[in-house]
Design an enzyme around this catalytic site. Structure first.
Site, PDB file in Angstrom:
ATOM      1  N   GLY A  72       0.880  -1.265  -0.008  1.00  0.00           N
ATOM      2  CA  GLY A  72       0.116  -0.051   0.069  1.00  0.00           C
ATOM      3  C   GLY A  72       0.958   1.247   0.016  1.00  0.00           C
ATOM      4  O   GLY A  72       2.115   1.079   0.395  1.00  0.00           O
ATOM      5  N   CYS A 105       5.397  -5.860   1.198  1.00  0.00           N
ATOM      6  CA  CYS A 105       5.787  -4.641   1.363  1.00  0.00           C
ATOM      7  C   CYS A 105       5.109  -4.095   2.622  1.00  0.00           C
ATOM      8  O   CYS A 105       5.556  -4.266   3.757  1.00  0.00           O
ATOM      9  CB  CYS A 105       5.412  -3.981   0.117  1.00  0.00           C
ATOM     10  N   TYR A 106       4.122  -2.964   2.597  1.00  0.00           N
ATOM     11  CA  TYR A 106       3.544  -2.472   3.603  1.00  0.00           C
ATOM     12  C   TYR A 106       2.789  -3.486   4.504  1.00  0.00           C
ATOM     13  O   TYR A 106       2.873  -3.245   5.659  1.00  0.00           O
ATOM     14  CB  TYR A 106       2.268  -1.636   2.933  1.00  0.00           C
ATOM     15  N   HIS A 123       7.711  -7.189  -4.327  1.00  0.00           N
ATOM     16  CA  HIS A 123       6.295  -7.530  -4.638  1.00  0.00           C
ATOM     17  C   HIS A 123       6.568  -9.090  -5.516  1.00  0.00           C
ATOM     18  O   HIS A 123       6.855  -8.692  -6.815  1.00  0.00           O
ATOM     19  CB  HIS A 123       5.827  -6.428  -5.561  1.00  0.00           C
ATOM     20  N   GLU A 177       4.128 -10.508  -6.806  1.00  0.00           N
ATOM     21  CA  GLU A 177       3.107 -10.529  -7.572  1.00  0.00           C
ATOM     22  C   GLU A 177       3.349  -9.993  -9.074  1.00  0.00           C
ATOM     23  O   GLU A 177       2.651 -10.108 -10.091  1.00  0.00           O
ATOM     24  CB  GLU A 177       1.926  -9.858  -7.057  1.00  0.00           C
ATOM     25  N   SER A 191     -26.154  -7.058 -24.638  1.00  0.00           N
ATOM     26  CA  SER A 191     -25.585  -6.205 -25.744  1.00  0.00           C
ATOM     27  C   SER A 191     -24.994  -7.101 -27.093  1.00  0.00           C
ATOM     28  O   SER A 191     -24.495  -6.385 -27.833  1.00  0.00           O
ATOM     29  CB  SER A 191     -24.640  -5.148 -25.170  1.00  0.00           C
ATOM     30  N   GLY A 192     -24.697  -8.205 -26.670  1.00  0.00           N
ATOM     31  CA  GLY A 192     -23.584  -8.998 -27.713  1.00  0.00           C
ATOM     32  C   GLY A 192     -22.317  -8.906 -27.291  1.00  0.00           C
ATOM     33  O   GLY A 192     -21.404  -9.409 -27.773  1.00  0.00           O
ATOM     34  N   GLY A 193     -22.074  -8.015 -26.012  1.00  0.00           N
ATOM     35  CA  GLY A 193     -20.510  -7.923 -25.782  1.00  0.00           C
ATOM     36  C   GLY A 193     -20.489  -9.162 -24.756  1.00  0.00           C
ATOM     37  O   GLY A 193     -21.345  -9.991 -24.517  1.00  0.00           O
ATOM     38  N   VAL A 194     -19.025  -9.423 -24.447  1.00  0.00           N
ATOM     39  CA  VAL A 194     -18.775 -10.510 -23.556  1.00  0.00           C
ATOM     40  C   VAL A 194     -19.408 -10.931 -22.328  1.00  0.00           C
ATOM     41  O   VAL A 194     -19.946 -11.974 -22.374  1.00  0.00           O
ATOM     42  CB  VAL A 194     -17.216 -10.629 -23.354  1.00  0.00           C
ATOM     43  N   ASP A 195     -19.487  -9.908 -21.882  1.00  0.00           N
ATOM     44  CA  ASP A 195     -20.092 -10.165 -20.243  1.00  0.00           C
ATOM     45  C   ASP A 195     -21.625 -10.376 -20.319  1.00  0.00           C
ATOM     46  O   ASP A 195     -21.907 -11.385 -19.439  1.00  0.00           O
ATOM     47  CB  ASP A 195     -19.787  -8.702 -19.427  1.00  0.00           C
ATOM     48  N   SER A 196     -22.401  -9.568 -21.023  1.00  0.00           N
ATOM     49  CA  SER A 196     -23.883  -9.825 -21.034  1.00  0.00           C
ATOM     50  C   SER A 196     -24.057 -11.165 -21.580  1.00  0.00           C
ATOM     51  O   SER A 196     -25.000 -11.805 -21.306  1.00  0.00           O
ATOM     52  CB  SER A 196     -24.685  -8.642 -21.439  1.00  0.00           C
ATOM     53  N   SER A 197     -23.216 -11.506 -22.591  1.00  0.00           N
ATOM     54  CA  SER A 197     -23.512 -12.639 -23.358  1.00  0.00           C
ATOM     55  C   SER A 197     -23.295 -14.088 -22.269  1.00  0.00           C
ATOM     56  O   SER A 197     -23.894 -14.959 -22.609  1.00  0.00           O
ATOM     57  CB  SER A 197     -22.667 -12.994 -24.780  1.00  0.00           C
ATOM     58  N   LYS A 246     -11.885 -10.968 -16.221  1.00  0.00           N
ATOM     59  CA  LYS A 246     -12.425 -10.963 -17.663  1.00  0.00           C
ATOM     60  C   LYS A 246     -11.833 -12.318 -18.349  1.00  0.00           C
ATOM     61  O   LYS A 246     -12.661 -12.806 -19.031  1.00  0.00           O
ATOM     62  CB  LYS A 246     -11.815  -9.543 -18.423  1.00  0.00           C
TER      63      LYS A 246
END
Ligand code: XMP
Length: 513
Positions: free
Chosen positions: A55, A82-83, A169, A171, A224-230, A369
């Protein structure tokens, strides 16, 4: 949360989503909680280990976030990064010293042999540093187990209580052995079982949706035809095919073939009772004479809500509205607005849930995603739909600078098709995060044969990004640019010039409006 996962207490580092990604890549579920989450919230998750994140604060800062002290006394393996390491030191009886110059960048790390956290990790490998404060005396029970040239205590360990701290870090990709170190902690020291995958997620999500809808209501979704709503649509259809009605509003601002693709996939292939609303006339009517980008968005949003609400009201017995909210939307609001802030409702259909008394259903809110894409494939969505670039809600309206009218839409659709097809056919599409064409409201002089022309300009945009918050322009090969440019100018009447956008975000945005 799936029991047995890892809880990350979030103290605000920009890398925190990466910690969750890395741990999920091992097949272990991981969730971020606000750094000062009360112990009950942590216990709710039944985690098998805790990570205290990095942080930007100094542990001595007036507003520095601290964990609930009870969380630190839980009998769980803890890794402080770290923090987070400094918190472990401070809340033990170690000493953290401020006032050092900030160390930022790579450093060679040397560690004690035989320490489980560093198993299979070589000496002198690069670790990524980003800190001002440092631990100068380790707390009781700990020993210093790694160092760099400028930092005598770069890692500390208390194996008996399974507590560890690292000043670097693990990650980030710049830490050469970072993934191995996180594995050593999560799978080795904490013994978490790698059981998280899209198959288990799908089963869990289907069960959850069925439970939510057990009282017999119907669920609607703005598709909408986008990835998420599909993917939400495919999931709801799998869980409750008789109770799910997707609504697709064709706003007349879509790309060539988009409406047909949605109808083919969801109505013909899956057999969903898809409602298609043709709103072309309403949207273009509302956009007439509008040139200001914000005005365009407002007009489009207003018409969308009207049409969607009308369609929703005509469906009997609706109790839920589904949305494609993803995990980054959820954590973004936790880290930036503080733990007490309410999570923003994403893509909320303009107050519709309140007006129609609908409950929200957000079945993807735990997913990143790429996990959503994987789930989409599992659920049988066509690969082309699942790997699609993001497309803004206001569609081509924000890519036509100036007035949106049928003539401009026609030019941009034809250009967009040539550009995107070229990227797909030449294997470039998946290297790019988002690509599109913009129609500029200027004319420039050109020649075609013996004729002098005075035609429109197209700007091509292609960016790389991980989340759309920042972006770099894609270094497209000159050969490809030449091929795309000449195809556009030769095949689309009214366009005589093509330029390529080489701006980054910030300061530019991805879209032009
Ligand atoms: P900007 O242009 O802000 O875009 O850098 C970041 C991402 O968001 C998308 N975008 C939108 N999406 N409604 C949307 O649903 C909008 O009004 C909108 N504006 C931008 C953009 O395509 C990019 O992926």
């Amino acid at each position: 949360m799936i029991p047995g996962g890892v809880a990350v207490l979030d103290f605000g580092s920009q890398y925190n989503q990466l910690i969750a990604r890395r741990i999920r890549e091992m097949g272990v579920y991981c969730e971020l909680l606000p750094g000062n989450a009360p112990i009950e919230r942590v216990l709710d998750l039944k985690p098998s280990a805790l990570v205290l994140s990095g942080g930007p604060s100094s542990v001595y800062g007036e507003y520095a976030p601290h964990p609930d002290p009870e969380v630190l006394s839980m009998d769980l393996p803890i890794l402080g990064i770290c923090y987070g390491m400094q918190l472990l030191a401070l809340h033990g009886d170690g000493t953290v010293e401020g006032g050092h110059e900030r160390e930022y960048g790579p450093a060679k790390l040397f560690h004690d042999e035989g320490e489980e956290l560093f198993a299979s990790i070589g000496q002198g490998l690069q670790a990524w540093m980003s800190h001002g404060d440092r631990v100068v005396r380790v707390p009781d029970g700990f020993t210093a187990v790694a160092r760099t040239d400028s930092l005598p205590i770069a890692a500390m360990a208390d194996p008996r209580n399974r507590r560890y701290g690292v000043q670097f870090h693990p990650e980030v990709n710049h830490t050469e052995f970072g993934r191995v170190l996180l594995r050593n902690f999560v799978l080795g020291i904490a013994g978490a079982r790698p059981e998280w995958n899209m198959e288990t997620f799908e089963k869990m999500a289907v069960k959850k949706v069925r439970r939510e809808l057990e009282d017999g209501g119907r669920v609607i979704l703005g598709l909408s035809g986008g990835v998420d709503s599909s993917v939400v649509a495919a999931l709801l259809h799998r869980a409750m095919p008789d109770r799910f009605v997707p609504i697709f509003v064709d706003n007349g601002l879509l790309r060539t073939g988009e409406r047909e693709a949605v109808e083919e996939t969801f109505r013909d292939h899956f057999g969903m009772p898809l409602r298609v609303i043709d709103g072309t006339g309403d949207f273009l009517g509302a956009l007439k004479g509008v040139t200001d980008p914000e005005e365009k968005r407002k007009a489009i949003g207003r018409v969308f809500i009207e049409l969607f609400e009308r369609a929703a009201s005509s469906i009997e017995g609706v109790t839920h509205l589904a949305q494609g909210t993803l995990y980054p939307d959820v954590i973004e609001s936790i880290s930036f607005r503080g733990p007490s802030a309410t999570i923003k409702s994403h893509h909320n259909v303009g107050g519709l849930p309140e007006r129609m008394h609908l409950k929200l259903l957000e079945p993807l809110r735990e997913l990143f995603k790429d996990e959503v894409r994987e789930l989409g494939i599992r659920l049988g969505l066509p690969p082309g739909m699942v790997r699609r670039h993001p497309f803004p809600g206001p569609g081509l309206a924000v890519r036509i600078l100036g007035e949106v009218n049928p003539g401009n839409l026609d030019i941009l659709r034809r250009v967009d098709r040539i550009y995107i097809d070229y990227l797909i056919e030449n294997g470039l599409y998946d290297e790019i995060w988002q690509a599109f064409a913009v129609l500029l409201p200027v004319r420039t002089v050109g020649v075609m044969g013996d004729e002098r022309t005075y035609d429109r300009v197209i700007a091509l945009r292609a960016v790389t990004s991980t989340d759309g918050m920042t972006a770099d322009w894609y270094r497209m090969d000159h050969h490809h640019l030449a091929m795309i440019s000449s195809a556009i100018v030769n095949r689309v009447d009214g366009v005589s010039r093509v330029v390529y956008d080489v701006s980054t975000k910030p300061p530019g945005t991805i879209e032009w409006e």
